[in-house]
Write an enzyme that holds these catalytic residues in place. Structure first.
Site, PDB file in Angstrom:
ATOM      1  N   GLY A  53     -12.328  -4.298   7.644  1.00 33.87           N
ATOM      2  CA  GLY A  53     -11.780  -5.348   8.495  1.00 33.87           C
ATOM      3  C   GLY A  53     -10.795  -6.195   7.739  1.00 33.87           C
ATOM      4  N   PRO A  54     -10.043  -7.023   8.477  1.00 35.90           N
ATOM      5  CA  PRO A  54      -9.064  -7.885   7.831  1.00 35.90           C
ATOM      6  C   PRO A  54      -9.725  -9.043   7.081  1.00 35.90           C
ATOM      7  CG  PRO A  54      -9.149  -8.338  10.192  1.00 35.90           C
ATOM      8  CD  PRO A  54     -10.059  -7.163   9.940  1.00 35.90           C
ATOM      9  N   GLY A  55      -9.036  -9.533   6.069  1.00 42.05           N
ATOM     10  CA  GLY A  55      -9.512 -10.726   5.368  1.00 42.05           C
ATOM     11  C   GLY A  55     -10.465 -10.407   4.236  1.00 42.05           C
ATOM     12  N   CYS A  77     -15.278  -0.344   2.664  1.00 40.84           N
ATOM     13  CA  CYS A  77     -14.154  -1.233   2.325  1.00 40.84           C
ATOM     14  C   CYS A  77     -14.623  -2.688   2.318  1.00 40.84           C
ATOM     15  CB  CYS A  77     -12.988  -0.973   3.287  1.00 40.84           C
ATOM     16  SG  CYS A  77     -11.442  -1.661   2.705  1.00 40.84           S
ATOM     17  N   SER A 119      -6.279  -4.338  -0.023  1.00 39.58           N
ATOM     18  CA  SER A 119      -5.501  -5.336  -0.760  1.00 39.58           C
ATOM     19  C   SER A 119      -6.370  -6.005  -1.812  1.00 39.58           C
ATOM     20  CB  SER A 119      -4.991  -6.417   0.194  1.00 39.58           C
ATOM     21  OG  SER A 119      -4.119  -5.875   1.147  1.00 39.58           O
ATOM     22  N   LEU A 120      -7.687  -5.978  -1.594  1.00 37.03           N
ATOM     23  CA  LEU A 120      -8.635  -6.672  -2.470  1.00 37.03           C
ATOM     24  C   LEU A 120      -9.535  -5.636  -3.131  1.00 37.03           C
ATOM     25  CD1 LEU A 120      -9.669  -9.463   0.093  1.00 37.03           C
ATOM     26  CD2 LEU A 120      -7.728  -9.481  -1.470  1.00 37.03           C
ATOM     27  N   HIS A 156     -11.907   5.096   2.581  1.00 36.07           N
ATOM     28  CA  HIS A 156     -12.190   5.261   4.009  1.00 36.07           C
ATOM     29  C   HIS A 156     -12.523   6.720   4.327  1.00 36.07           C
ATOM     30  CE1 HIS A 156     -10.835   1.276   5.652  1.00 36.07           C
ATOM     31  NE2 HIS A 156     -10.420   1.209   4.396  1.00 36.07           N
ATOM     32  N   GLU A 158     -13.487   7.826   7.019  1.00 41.84           N
ATOM     33  CA  GLU A 158     -13.116   8.106   8.420  1.00 41.84           C
ATOM     34  C   GLU A 158     -11.623   8.333   8.604  1.00 41.84           C
ATOM     35  OE1 GLU A 158     -13.548   5.220   7.108  1.00 41.84           O
ATOM     36  OE2 GLU A 158     -12.334   3.682   8.073  1.00 41.84           O
TER      37      GLU A 158
END
Lengths: 179, 437
Positions: A53-55, A77, A119-120, A156, A158
């Site tokens: 997910g984002p963030g 993730c 990104s993280l 990922h 998937e």
């Protein structure tokens, strides 16, 4: 087998759902992050999957009871990053972050191509967690809890860029003693 | 559409375009055509004289779209705007716009042309209207230019002075926007985000039908559409399929990855290799393929979703573009109007993850996207439809005389802001030309 996917407003959750059903022949339910935690504890499924997910993990509080419930949890993730922070690890920006790229990593003695979107990264791995796989630069790609049935993938399975995503779901099922 | 046409004839593609050009002017037919010479896209549709219309508003629900499209015979043609997609996700209401959220029509007459077979089918229960249309077939090209076949005349009077062109984001504004997107990517909020600019100019004397046929012959693409909505006429020259459903077989063909080529040289093999070798363009397409897989999966059978032809390349508008085929099988208990809203707006024009990308786009773009990045649709029945992503699309408003169009670019972590701005202008080029003297 009953599987509950907790969706953190991600855009790959349905891919994960399809992969889980195809690999495990499971009955599956997808619940939004906000009300999914309560449902997870009430329904006590055979497997809980925390989505990407984002963030960052701190944007998604409330996963503690799920991770402490004793139920098997697979984090993908962001899901793995949430797991790591719960046990005292840290998440930071990954220098030169990677999105939509396939990369070969060593996973339990074999080279396997996996899709990366992050990104993280786990800048400090929690003491309770053990790194199962890292890429050539040392970025953790898979972790497991030393004593509990908790497993995390930074990549990922998937994604269509992971040629054998089902392998990683089967591995999780074996690790959790579900197959 | 009833399976048996009320009239059929042998008609070559040029003659069909000629007929469509006549119908587009009087009585103002809506057209969905594919540019000549493009393999695989052979179907053209014209809708004449609407008998029922659904103008989509903020309170229109998906079941109303189904009732409109699936009750009664005949295909429904129209568009759904980008803000309709925001509303589906509870994000509407930030920006004010007078533009309808969508517009669907059913017609007294439908003309269906198969280019490969040179076959025209007319579906029209009204004998008088049927006669009028059939009579047009007997009419030759007549005196004067043949519409639609050559860019024989300027599509509409004197062009506006360049300074009359308005841009919602200047070069500096766009570049600042890209830099803000890059920060949000580094924070993990999104992997990719499509950032666009709205252009507009006063062109009171422009004839959108002329413009449509001029572009159709000069810049052929797969999904041309000419569609009237009140005083507005939409001219779409999209090269991108959003979703097709053919007897339940689902196909989406997202485009990502762009490389401009010199029109004098054409799309050389070296340029194709250059595009295919770009790690940035590869990642841009791959992440949207994963997004589109996700977006169709909610309505597709388990085990049916797959990708083929990954990184296929084609040329349009002096650009090389990459796309992939994402396929699936519609679940037996779902219709194409379950699939389309779940996947809308298309992933290639939003970004990924989609929810966060939509929020950020609302924040970063000063304009409302209206029709841009929505879709044009041809809905035949519960398990058959085709649709395009409403890019490379302009709108002319006969009341205000304004011509507006949009263009944008997908921003990923290794995007160069200035280069993305230039790519955006290249995509708008065929409409920007109209605003120059």
């Amino acid at each position: 087998m009953n599987v509950l996917v907790l969706d953190n407003n991600d855009s790959f959750t349905r891919n994960l759902e399809h992969l889980l059903v195809e690999t495990l022949a499971a009955r599956i339910e997808v619940a939004a992050f906000a009300d999914g935690v309560r449902r997870a504890l009430c329904a006590a499924p055979d497997l809980i999957v925390i989505s990407a997910g984002p963030g960052r993990p701190s944007d998604y509080p409330g996963y503690g009871p799920v991770l402490d419930s004793g139920l098997p949890v697979l984090g993908v993730c962001l899901g793995m990053q949430i797991m790591n922070e719960h046990f005292g690890g840290r998440t930071d920006r990954l220098p030169g972050c990677v999105h939509g790229r396939a990369e070969a990593i060593d996973f339990l003695g074999r080279r396997r191509v996996v899709a990366r979107y992050h990104s993280l990264y786990l800048s400090r791995v929690a003491e309770d967690l053990e790194v199962l796989a890292a890429n050539h630069a040392g970025v953790p790609m898979a972790v497991r809890h030393r004593t509990r049935r908790l497993l995390g993938y930074q990549f990922h399975p998937e994604s269509f860029l992971t040629p054998d995503g089902g392998y990683f779901i089967e591995h999780a099922a074996r690790f959790f003693g579900l197959s | 559409m009833s399976t048996r046409p009320d009239f059929s004839a042998c008609l070559d593609p040029r003659a069909f375009v000629r007929l469509a050009a006549v119908l587009a002017r009087d009585p103002g037919a809506d057209l969905f055509l594919s540019g000549a010479g493009l393999a695989g896209e052979t179907l053209g549709l014209a809708g004449v004289r609407p008998v029922s219309e659904l103008i989509v508003g903020p309170r229109t629900r998906t079941h109303e779209l189904k009732e409109f499209c699936f009750s009664g015979p005949g295909p429904a043609l129209g568009f759904l705007g980008y803000p309709f997609g925001l509303g589906l996700r509870g994000l509407a209401g930030f920006k004010t716009s007078l533009f309808p959220l969508g517009h669907l029509k059913k017609y007294a007459a439908i003309l269906r042309h198969e280019r490969g077979a040179h076959r025209l089918d007319l579906f029209c229960a009204d004998p008088i209207l049927r006669r009028e249309i059939v009579d047009l077939l007997g009419v030759g090209p007549g005196p004067g230019p043949e519409p639609g076949l050559e860019p024989v005349h300027d599509p509409g009077g004197p062009a506006a002075r360049p300074e009359a062109l308005q841009q919602s984001l200047s070069r500096e504004g766009y570049i600042r926007g890209v830099e803000r997107v890059l920060e949000r990517i580094r924070d993990g909020d999104v992997y990719q985000l499509n950032l666009s600019i709205r252009f507009s100019a006063a062109r009171p004397d422009l004839d959108p039908a002329d413009l449509f046929f001029h572009l159709l012959s000069a810049n052929p693409a797969r999904f041309y559409a000419l569609f009237s909505s009140g005083p507005r006429r939409l001219v779409s020259t999209s090269p991108e399929r959003f979703l097709r459903v053919a007897d339940g077989r689902v196909l989406s063909q997202p485009i990502k990855g762009t490389l401009r080529f010199d029109p004098a040289e054409g799309p050389t093999r070296a340029r194709v290799r250059e595009l295919l070798a770009s790690a940035k363009e590869d990642a841009e397409l791959s992440m949207i393929v994963d997004l589109v897989r996700n977006d169709i999966s909610n309505n597709c059978e388990y085990g049916s979703v797959r990708v083929d032809g990954h990184k296929s390349v084609f040329a349009v508008d002096n650009l090389l573009q990459m796309y992939s085929n994402v396929r699936g099988r519609l679940r037996p208990d779902r219709t194409c109007l379950d699939l389309l809203p779940d996947a809308f707006p298309g992933g290639s024009v939003t970004g990924c993850p989609k929810g966060r990308a939509l929020e950020l786009i609302e924040d970063l773009e000063p304009h409302c996207r209206d029709f841009y990045c929505g879709c044009f649709v041809m809905i035949m029945d519960e398990r058959n439809m085709d649709s395009s992503v409403a890019i490379r699309t302009a709108c002319h408003d006969a009341d205000t005389g304004e011509l507006c169009f949009y263009a944008g670019s997908g921003i990923v972590v290794d995007s160069d802001p200035d280069r993305e701005y230039r790519e955006t202008l290249a995509k708008a080029e065929k409409f920007l030309e109209l605003t120059r003297t």
